[in-house]
Design an enzyme around this catalytic site. Structure first.
Site, short mmCIF file in Angstrom:
data_model
loop_
_atom_site.label_atom_id
_atom_site.label_comp_id
_atom_site.label_asym_id
_atom_site.label_seq_id
_atom_site.Cartn_x
_atom_site.Cartn_y
_atom_site.Cartn_z
N SER A 90 0.82 -1.21 0.00
CA SER A 90 0.00 0.00 0.00
C SER A 90 0.85 1.26 0.00
O SER A 90 0.33 2.36 0.20
CB SER A 90 -0.92 0.01 1.22
OG SER A 90 -0.16 -0.06 2.40
N ARG B 119 -7.32 10.97 -7.95
CA ARG B 119 -7.66 11.21 -6.55
C ARG B 119 -6.38 11.34 -5.70
O ARG B 119 -5.46 10.54 -5.82
CB ARG B 119 -8.52 10.07 -6.03
CG ARG B 119 -8.94 10.18 -4.56
CD ARG B 119 -8.00 9.44 -3.65
NE ARG B 119 -8.48 9.40 -2.27
CZ ARG B 119 -7.72 9.00 -1.25
NH1 ARG B 119 -6.49 8.60 -1.44
NH2 ARG B 119 -8.22 8.98 -0.03
N THR C 160 2.31 7.05 0.70
CA THR C 160 1.23 6.10 0.42
C THR C 160 0.94 6.01 -1.07
O THR C 160 1.28 6.93 -1.83
CB THR C 160 -0.06 6.55 1.16
OG1 THR C 160 -1.06 5.54 1.02
CG2 THR C 160 -0.60 7.84 0.59
N THR D 255 -1.11 3.95 4.87
CA THR D 255 -0.02 4.92 4.83
C THR D 255 1.07 4.55 5.82
O THR D 255 0.78 4.16 6.95
CB THR D 255 -0.56 6.31 5.22
OG1 THR D 255 -1.66 6.60 4.35
CG2 THR D 255 0.50 7.37 5.11
N THR E 298 -3.41 8.05 9.30
CA THR E 298 -3.51 6.94 8.34
C THR E 298 -4.97 6.51 8.28
O THR E 298 -5.73 6.75 9.20
CB THR E 298 -2.59 5.77 8.74
OG1 THR E 298 -2.78 4.69 7.81
CG2 THR E 298 -2.89 5.26 10.14
N GLY E 299 -5.34 5.88 7.19
CA GLY E 299 -6.72 5.48 7.02
C GLY E 299 -7.33 6.15 5.80
O GLY E 299 -6.60 6.59 4.90
N1 GLY Z 1 -4.43 7.89 3.94
C1 GLY Z 1 -4.08 7.73 2.61
C2 GLY Z 1 -5.09 8.11 1.64
O1 GLY Z 1 -6.27 8.12 1.96
O2 GLY Z 1 -4.73 8.41 0.52
#
Ligand code: GLY
Length: 326
Positions: free
Chosen positions: A50, A211, A201, A183, A234-235
């Site tokens: 990721s 995006r 990330t 992340t 993170t998330g």
């Molecule tokens: N936390 C990483 C993202 O949503 O891109």
């Protein structure tokens, strides 16, 4: 002399801490070097799906990377939507050190990276990860439609994909069934008491092309105020971006909240502002300038890799949001 400290998100934070810690101890080492090298180790590790080289693909099967690094409101750099380079945390540092800007995106970021001597190298999700990314983002019911639109993804029946794909990679650094492991976020404090933070990330699995989430945006994915403290997130980026999550955590500490209280306030704010957030995850680490830290999350499962002179620990934070209904 301050006690050095390195805090990194998720279990792949252990990879980060192993790489970053020597830079906190070296005579000429710094929190900034530690954060950069910590994130970079995860970007380069092919077991981590990721972040970096093996990042999660978007809806079209392409991987784009985001990163940011920060010492203070006046010293920060970031890149977003980078598709031809892997070491985005180091490119973000160059943005901070070599340009008058904070954030470069897409082709401009790539031209800058090349001018700085970084080697073009496209991140690539493996096929299994690409398949999983599509399913995670759109839900099993949409899987057929996604495959119909994009012939690069082979037809796979429900029962064939999920158990195997969700078994993930090896425990050290790999994914598991919780898709919110996204992340790498790192906070470091060096012997001089200097704070630095960084995150890197590939963003949300199966995101729309173009995006960009919270990670490369100062105030959302990370924030450092040397006189107060630091936070990383993170998330699901959209949750942090609704409320400037990392900034809010540091502002809470500025008002005298402990790191734990500051994170609890941020989680409450997310809950208030996004009642329809479903089971999306948002998690934070916060550190105050005295060296006190805390972590917390909207949902269970978050882990923090903690490195101190006493050793390394993988900590499951006690602070998990509850709206009182359970
Ligand atoms: N936390 C990483 C993202 O949503 O891109």
């Amino acid at each position: 002399m301050a006690e050095p400290l390195l805090l990194s998100t998720w279990h792949f934070g252990q990879i980060a801490n192993r790489a970053g810690w020597p830079h906190l101890l070296a005579p000429d080492g710094s929190a900034l070097d530690a954060v950069e090298q910590a994130c970079r180790a995860v970007e380069e590790d092919p077991r981590v799906t990721s972040v970096g080289y093996r990042g999660l693909p978007d809806l079209k099967g392409q991987v784009s990377l985001d990163a940011a690094i920060m010492l203070s409101p006046n010293r920060c750099g970031a890149v977003a939507y980078v598709r031809r380079f892997v070491e985005v945390i180091s490119i973000a540092r160059r943005v901070m050190e070599q340009t008058p800007h904070v954030l470069l995106v897409g082709e401009g970021a790539e031209i800058f990276a090349q001018s700085q001597g970084f080697r073009p190298r496209s991140p690539r999700a493996d096929e299994r990860t690409a398949e999983l990314a599509l399913c995670e983002h759109h839900g099993a019911e949409d899987r057929e439609a996604i495959h119909a639109r994009d012939p690069r993804h082979p037809h796979v029946k429900d029962g064939e994909t999920s158990p195997e794909a969700h078994s993930g990679l090896a425990a050290d650094g790999g994914r598991d069934a919780d898709s919110s492991h996204d992340t790498i976020g790192v906070i470091a404090r060096d012997c001089r008491g200097t704070l630095a933070a960084g995150c890197s990330t590939s963003g949300l699995a199966g995101k729309m092309p173009g995006r960009v989430g919270d990670s490369p945006i100062v105030g959302h994915g990370l924030y450092v105020d040397p006189g107060v403290g630091a936070a990383v997130a993170t998330g699901h980026g959209e949750l942090m971006m609704a409320i400037c999550g990392s900034f809010l955590a540091v502002e809470g500490m500025r008002r005298g909240l402990s790191p734990q209280e500051a994170i609890a306030e941020v989680l409450r704010r997310i809950a208030e502002c996004i009642p329809d957030r479903g089971d999306r995850q948002a998690a934070f680490i916060a550190l105050d300038k005295a060296g006190k830290w805390a972590a917390g999350a909207m949902r269970p499962g978050f882990q923090v890799a903690v490195r101190t002179p006493a050793g390394e620990q993988l900590v499951i934070p006690d602070l998990v949001f509850s709206d009182g209904s359970d």
